[in-house]
Design a protein around this motif. Sequence first.
Motif, PDB file in Angstrom:
ATOM      1  N   ARG A  87      38.460  29.186  46.838  1.00  0.00           N
ATOM      2  CA  ARG A  87      39.234  30.492  47.454  1.00  0.00           C
ATOM      3  C   ARG A  87      40.377  30.839  46.497  1.00  0.00           C
ATOM      4  O   ARG A  87      41.005  29.965  45.795  1.00  0.00           O
ATOM      5  CB  ARG A  87      40.103  29.868  48.521  1.00  0.00           C
ATOM      6  CG  ARG A  87      40.764  31.014  49.187  1.00  0.00           C
ATOM      7  CD  ARG A  87      41.926  30.601  50.662  1.00  0.00           C
ATOM      8  NE  ARG A  87      42.622  29.550  50.443  1.00  0.00           N
ATOM      9  CZ  ARG A  87      43.891  29.931  49.680  1.00  0.00           C
ATOM     10  NH1 ARG A  87      44.397  30.907  49.677  1.00  0.00           N
ATOM     11  NH2 ARG A  87      44.686  28.653  49.513  1.00  0.00           N
ATOM     12  N   MET A  88      40.388  32.056  45.870  1.00  0.00           N
ATOM     13  CA  MET A  88      41.054  32.388  44.771  1.00  0.00           C
ATOM     14  C   MET A  88      42.534  32.833  45.597  1.00  0.00           C
ATOM     15  O   MET A  88      42.725  33.615  46.666  1.00  0.00           O
ATOM     16  CB  MET A  88      40.772  33.832  44.371  1.00  0.00           C
ATOM     17  CG  MET A  88      39.353  33.660  43.539  1.00  0.00           C
ATOM     18  SD  MET A  88      39.415  32.290  42.394  1.00  0.00           S
ATOM     19  CE  MET A  88      37.682  31.644  41.984  1.00  0.00           C
ATOM     20  N   ALA A  89      43.695  32.465  44.944  1.00  0.00           N
ATOM     21  CA  ALA A  89      44.749  32.548  45.341  1.00  0.00           C
ATOM     22  C   ALA A  89      45.413  33.682  45.268  1.00  0.00           C
ATOM     23  O   ALA A  89      45.361  34.349  44.190  1.00  0.00           O
ATOM     24  CB  ALA A  89      45.831  31.442  44.433  1.00  0.00           C
ATOM     25  N   SER A  90      45.869  34.471  46.548  1.00  0.00           N
ATOM     26  CA  SER A  90      46.127  35.856  46.482  1.00  0.00           C
ATOM     27  C   SER A  90      47.539  36.017  45.763  1.00  0.00           C
ATOM     28  O   SER A  90      48.194  36.932  45.279  1.00  0.00           O
ATOM     29  CB  SER A  90      46.469  36.244  47.949  1.00  0.00           C
ATOM     30  OG  SER A  90      47.233  35.399  48.700  1.00  0.00           O
ATOM     31  N   GLU A  91      48.255  34.808  45.671  1.00  0.00           N
ATOM     32  CA  GLU A  91      49.666  34.978  44.880  1.00  0.00           C
ATOM     33  C   GLU A  91      49.386  35.197  43.205  1.00  0.00           C
ATOM     34  O   GLU A  91      50.302  35.671  42.523  1.00  0.00           O
ATOM     35  CB  GLU A  91      50.359  33.455  44.981  1.00  0.00           C
ATOM     36  CG  GLU A  91      50.874  33.098  46.298  1.00  0.00           C
ATOM     37  CD  GLU A  91      49.582  32.480  47.281  1.00  0.00           C
ATOM     38  OE1 GLU A  91      50.032  32.186  48.422  1.00  0.00           O
ATOM     39  OE2 GLU A  91      48.354  32.537  46.642  1.00  0.00           O
TER      40      GLU A  91
ATOM     41  N   PRO B 219      47.019  37.609  41.540  1.00  0.00           N
ATOM     42  CA  PRO B 219      45.918  38.545  41.622  1.00  0.00           C
ATOM     43  C   PRO B 219      45.389  38.697  40.253  1.00  0.00           C
ATOM     44  O   PRO B 219      44.254  39.164  40.251  1.00  0.00           O
ATOM     45  CB  PRO B 219      46.591  39.848  42.228  1.00  0.00           C
ATOM     46  CG  PRO B 219      48.076  39.763  41.808  1.00  0.00           C
ATOM     47  CD  PRO B 219      48.378  38.117  42.017  1.00  0.00           C
ATOM     48  N   GLU B 220      46.111  38.672  39.062  1.00  0.00           N
ATOM     49  CA  GLU B 220      45.598  38.745  37.811  1.00  0.00           C
ATOM     50  C   GLU B 220      45.020  37.714  37.189  1.00  0.00           C
ATOM     51  O   GLU B 220      44.484  37.865  36.078  1.00  0.00           O
ATOM     52  CB  GLU B 220      46.912  39.117  36.997  1.00  0.00           C
ATOM     53  CG  GLU B 220      47.533  40.549  37.342  1.00  0.00           C
ATOM     54  CD  GLU B 220      48.729  40.998  36.554  1.00  0.00           C
ATOM     55  OE1 GLU B 220      48.881  40.198  35.758  1.00  0.00           O
ATOM     56  OE2 GLU B 220      49.371  41.902  36.796  1.00  0.00           O
TER      57      GLU B 220
ATOM     58  N   ASN C 203      42.163  34.452  38.083  1.00  0.00           N
ATOM     59  CA  ASN C 203      41.249  33.802  39.030  1.00  0.00           C
ATOM     60  C   ASN C 203      41.617  32.219  39.124  1.00  0.00           C
ATOM     61  O   ASN C 203      40.978  31.396  38.385  1.00  0.00           O
ATOM     62  CB  ASN C 203      39.761  33.901  38.299  1.00  0.00           C
ATOM     63  CG  ASN C 203      39.487  35.422  38.640  1.00  0.00           C
ATOM     64  OD1 ASN C 203      39.554  36.159  39.340  1.00  0.00           O
ATOM     65  ND2 ASN C 203      38.707  35.866  37.674  1.00  0.00           N
TER      66      ASN C 203
ATOM     67  N   ASN D  69      41.865  28.956  41.509  1.00  0.00           N
ATOM     68  CA  ASN D  69      41.076  28.418  42.767  1.00  0.00           C
ATOM     69  C   ASN D  69      42.153  27.559  43.659  1.00  0.00           C
ATOM     70  O   ASN D  69      42.384  26.723  42.988  1.00  0.00           O
ATOM     71  CB  ASN D  69      39.908  27.759  42.279  1.00  0.00           C
ATOM     72  CG  ASN D  69      38.981  27.083  43.663  1.00  0.00           C
ATOM     73  OD1 ASN D  69      39.437  27.417  44.877  1.00  0.00           O
ATOM     74  ND2 ASN D  69      38.192  26.378  43.418  1.00  0.00           N
TER      75      ASN D  69
END
Length: 639
Positions: A519-523, A525-526, A528, A530
Amino acid sequence: MFNEVLISALVQGINLEHFFRAVCIYLYKPHVLNRKLFGISNLHTFSYRRRPPTTECSTGGEDFDVANLLVKIKEHIADDLDKIEQSLENGSRWSEFQDVRKVINLDLNKLDFSGQGRDTGFLVINRFLPRNLTVFHPLDVLAIIDFHSQSVSMVCLQDAANNLIPKVAFSMQLKQEILSINYENCANLDDKTSSWLKDVLFQRLLKWIDNNILQATSELSTIDRSELVSLSLINDLQEYNQLYSELKSKYGIEMVRIWPETTDPRKYVYEDVAIATYLILLWKQERAESGTDRLQSFVDIGCGNGLLVYILASEGHEGLGIDLRRRKIWDHYPANVRLKEQSIVPSDDALFPNIDWIIGNHSDELSPWIPVIAARSAYHCRYFLLPCCAFEFDGNKFQRQNSGVSQYGDFLRYVGEISEVCGFETSVDRLKIPSTKRTCLVGSTRNYSEDRFQEYSNQIQAFIDSRTAANRKESDSIWSESFRPRESVEKVRNCTKLERSVIDEIVRIVFDALIAKKRMASEFPEKNWNAGGKISIGELVALIPQDRLNNLKAECGGLQTLLKNNHQIFQVLNGCVQLRIPTRVGENSKSAEEMKKKTKKQKNVRIVNLKEKPCWFHNNHPDGCPFEENESICFDDDV
């Protein structure tokens, strides 16, 4: 008369029983509303009947003016409480009353309010006792409990010294399910008093009444209300309050200042001051009943910090404290305080035939043994037990036998059973200490004659054998072969003493399982990065090899404990584990400097040393850390 309604509310389902019991909580336990109060001491209680209305006296029956009566009695007493007893029992001064009689030891908790005659009531004078006697003075409160008007009216008898309770007379009344607080329109009701009556007292009355209604329709109504009375074995609460204040000033303040232990001194010091106060007065009452001036001797088994021994010894009681582990505070006590580092094994070698009282104050695995040691030491030996952790005779944890009560409640029942087997007349009391475990048992007399001492000793041994897995075999002097005292050096068992390789192996297993749920951390965004998924503790346990789980169990910890110890990597919440999202230094976290500044503003705060560590994710996460190495620093407690 009380002709102004300050506040009122409709309470559906209320009856006289609910109302009077709620009001009597404030009358007899005012400290639950005002933490500056310690409790009350009942000075006088009189029962009365209203005088029926006549042509000569119009104040009887419906015209019974309680407000005016409070004023008249207050003016008549004029700081001399002896006058009220003389004038009421004489009966000539008060045309409103007839058949006035002094009542001794009235327990309103056991009174059937619904069964009282409508022309009857009680006149009560209670002394409200402040906690801090150097700042506040005791206050005498006059209350009229009138069943005809279904009201309880109160007034403080001291005006100048009163800064703890309302200065104006007021009435709490129930009329057709309407609860109200009333006052006289001529009374000087200030905003502060008005606010307290409406926002504090009235709201608490509603809560107590709701609880009474709930209890009346549930199994809670079977609880013996007498068990809820604190310090029931102490005859004079005012004397208790005075002595506690003296001992607190004499010992407590200095002990808090020099306290070398890691425990909170404000809790442990003042708790032991309160226990010492209780025992000193209990023993004083015992001497008065037996007609002797000799101060009682004692042994405190499991004395811990030894403060209780220090206070009792300093107050003239010869005693000894025994504990399996020496404490730092012991070095601060004077030479006359006898403290001994020793393990106690229940046996013929653990008897104290020349001691008056055996004390068990949070004595852990020795708690069930305290009545036994007292019973077998000598016929005259008594005991005081304040149990905390629940243990069996063999030192194992006590297993609750009644699912309808808490483990603590069932253990109290069990210890009471042990005391009964030992032949004690057992009293149960509740102390005023800063602890949720404040119920004590006192065995001060026997229910059998001294010539049956050996018979009861055999009976006690039979009961012990029935409760333990192993019977006595090696020696008759050992009461239980299965009992093992704790080690004198307590092992640290919170998974911090595991080998580093074991910790690293388990951390890696959990980490790999989490990032497998990509799951890529939304914190970020620039980038990738995990952040992994979320997995329950139970699922993770299944991934750990059994020999590693055994390593955790040997340290009295589990996987959750180990993961919480590595809080810089993992976040444990509601039984599930996930990776902790890294943060830049200064964002959503406190630096070491900030934490040190915070501790300076607080008293008796344990200083936590923080050490900086490189970010774990930089070297162990496949994606590294989303921040530069000098931007992400982990802080760990250096314990």
